[in-house]
Design an enzyme around this catalytic site. Structure first.
Site, mmCIF file in Angstrom:
data_model
loop_
_atom_site.group_PDB
_atom_site.id
_atom_site.type_symbol
_atom_site.label_atom_id
_atom_site.label_comp_id
_atom_site.label_asym_id
_atom_site.label_seq_id
_atom_site.Cartn_x
_atom_site.Cartn_y
_atom_site.Cartn_z
ATOM 1 N N ASP A 41 9.329 -5.447 29.020
ATOM 2 C CA ASP A 41 7.988 -6.039 29.001
ATOM 3 C C ASP A 41 7.586 -6.423 27.580
ATOM 4 O O ASP A 41 8.114 -5.866 26.611
ATOM 5 C CB ASP A 41 6.969 -5.035 29.554
ATOM 6 C CG ASP A 41 6.789 -5.199 31.049
ATOM 7 O OD1 ASP A 41 7.372 -6.131 31.619
ATOM 8 O OD2 ASP A 41 6.059 -4.384 31.641
ATOM 9 N N LYS A 63 4.986 -10.633 30.537
ATOM 10 C CA LYS A 63 4.076 -11.422 31.362
ATOM 11 C C LYS A 63 2.635 -11.223 30.922
ATOM 12 O O LYS A 63 1.755 -10.896 31.697
ATOM 13 C CB LYS A 63 4.243 -11.059 32.831
ATOM 14 C CG LYS A 63 4.213 -9.579 33.123
ATOM 15 C CD LYS A 63 4.434 -9.405 34.599
ATOM 16 C CE LYS A 63 4.310 -7.994 35.069
ATOM 17 N NZ LYS A 63 5.035 -6.992 34.349
ATOM 18 N N MET A 179 -7.310 -3.695 29.265
ATOM 19 C CA MET A 179 -7.412 -5.114 29.632
ATOM 20 C C MET A 179 -8.861 -5.569 29.801
ATOM 21 O O MET A 179 -9.161 -6.383 30.669
ATOM 22 C CB MET A 179 -6.631 -5.385 30.933
ATOM 23 C CG MET A 179 -5.143 -5.150 30.795
ATOM 24 S SD MET A 179 -4.238 -5.276 32.348
ATOM 25 C CE MET A 179 -4.421 -3.629 33.006
HETATM 26 N N1 SAH Z 1 1.313 0.792 31.119
HETATM 27 C C1 SAH Z 1 0.538 0.542 29.925
HETATM 28 C C2 SAH Z 1 -0.646 -0.340 30.185
HETATM 29 C C3 SAH Z 1 -0.259 -1.753 30.617
HETATM 30 S S1 SAH Z 1 -1.653 -2.788 30.801
HETATM 31 C C4 SAH Z 1 0.108 1.878 29.318
HETATM 32 O O1 SAH Z 1 0.257 2.922 29.951
HETATM 33 O O2 SAH Z 1 -0.343 1.877 28.171
HETATM 34 C C5 SAH Z 1 -1.758 -3.568 29.221
HETATM 35 C C6 SAH Z 1 -2.980 -3.092 28.472
HETATM 36 O O3 SAH Z 1 -2.728 -1.831 27.866
HETATM 37 C C7 SAH Z 1 -3.422 -3.976 27.337
HETATM 38 O O4 SAH Z 1 -4.178 -5.077 27.783
HETATM 39 C C8 SAH Z 1 -4.253 -3.020 26.525
HETATM 40 O O5 SAH Z 1 -5.526 -2.808 27.128
HETATM 41 C C9 SAH Z 1 -3.449 -1.737 26.676
HETATM 42 N N2 SAH Z 1 -2.504 -1.529 25.558
HETATM 43 C C10 SAH Z 1 -1.168 -1.540 25.619
HETATM 44 N N3 SAH Z 1 -0.632 -1.244 24.409
HETATM 45 C C11 SAH Z 1 -1.670 -1.037 23.583
HETATM 46 C C12 SAH Z 1 -1.783 -0.676 22.209
HETATM 47 N N4 SAH Z 1 -0.709 -0.455 21.444
HETATM 48 N N5 SAH Z 1 -3.026 -0.544 21.685
HETATM 49 C C13 SAH Z 1 -4.132 -0.735 22.425
HETATM 50 N N6 SAH Z 1 -4.083 -1.073 23.733
HETATM 51 C C14 SAH Z 1 -2.874 -1.224 24.301
#
Ligand code: SAH
Length: 262
Positions: A41, A63, A179
């Site tokens: 991803d 994506k 998000m």
């Molecule tokens: N499975 C992932 C979330 C996927 S959805 C998890 O557990 O973290 C994607 C969202 O995760 C982004 O839009 C943002 O809101 C958050 N996100 C992912 N990586 C991030 C990071 N390093 N810092 C802040 N928000 C993050």
């Protein structure tokens, strides 16, 4: 690693954490190191992908909203066909595979194809983001629980933000919203149906990475501060008293992950 369809093939959903490779679990590292095919991803950092053997094939299937991407159905098909072919497939997902990562859907599709996927947890972004600010998600004095929410719910599965806010306010829960940046103004407006406008909030971008930055604000000023400070995706919004007393903004992590005060 287990699999059901062929003796050699396997499929493992691996949580790559929020970005800093030091936050990977040992189990994740082992799975990546023994992969023959990685489906990656776009929020997974390059340093994590670099742990794969040189012989492994790496396919980026990112994506992110608005960008060209591999359709989910195609990714699932790839996971199934390659596992059945005997590949050791590692599906590398940002954070934890089962927090807003469609990991649940992928496991279901694989199961329908007779493949029992393994899942390796990762540190979810919301957890790393709050820890990166040096504050806890729960606190005996002002947060009795935590709720992870998506600000980008699927059509038909809309969140009742007013009800969430009322509950979070009365039960003293920390809200962690993934998000939500692009809809921050609507989110804040709806949350203020059940929470006072002066409720403390923070937005953390690039949690755990050298580029991590945050802005501390209130519900009333949330959208404006996101705009003024140029906070962009990936970022999480944290609402609740655990974010009170933070420095108003930072361009660098103020606290090491290990220095979290409790
Ligand atoms: N499975 C992932 C979330 C996927 S959805 C998890 O557990 O973290 C994607 C969202 O995760 C982004 O839009 C943002 O809101 C958050 N996100 C992912 N990586 C991030 C990071 N390093 N810092 C802040 N928000 C993050």
């Amino acid at each position: 690693m287990t699999q059901t369809s062929t003796p050699a093939g396997s499929c493992t959903l691996v949580g790559a954490g929020p970005g800093d490779p030091q936050l990977l679990t040992l189990k994740a590292v082992k799975a990546i190191e023994s992969a023959s095919l990685l489906l990656v991803d776009d929020l997974v950092s390059d340093e994590v992908v670099a742990l794969a053997p040189a012989t492994a094939r790496v396919i980026h299937v990112g994506k992110r909203g608005g960008c060209a991407s591999t359709p989910q159905a195609f990714i699932e098909k790839l996971m199934i066909t390659q596992t059945l072919k005997g590949e050791r497939v590692v599906r590398l997902k940002g954070g934890d595979p089962f927090i807003f990562g469609r990991g649940g859907e992928e496991v279901e599709r694989l199961r329908q194809a007779g493949i029992e996927a393994q899942v390796v947890n990762g540190i979810t972004a919301g957890l790393a983001a709050v820890t990166g600010l040096g504050v806890p998600l729960t606190h005996r004095q002002h947060a009795q629980g935590v709720v992870f929410l998506t600000g980008h719910a699927r059509r038909g599965a809309k969140v009742n933000w007013g009800a969430v806010a009322t509950m979070a306010h009365s039960a003293r829960l920390t809200l962690v919203i993934y998000m939500g940046i692009s809809q921050a103004s609507e989110l804040a407006r709806d949350l203020m149906q059940g929470m006072p406008p002066e409720t403390p909030a923070a937005v953390v971008q690039d949690a755990s990475l050298a580029s991590q930055r945050h802005v501390a604000t209130t519900l009333a000023r949330l959208a404006q501060d996101i705009k003024e400070h140029g906070i962009a995706s990936p970022a999480v919004i944290v609402v609740g008293d655990v974010t009170q007393n933070l420095a108003s903004a930072s361009a660098h992590p103020q606290f090491a992950q290990t220095a979290m005060a409790v």
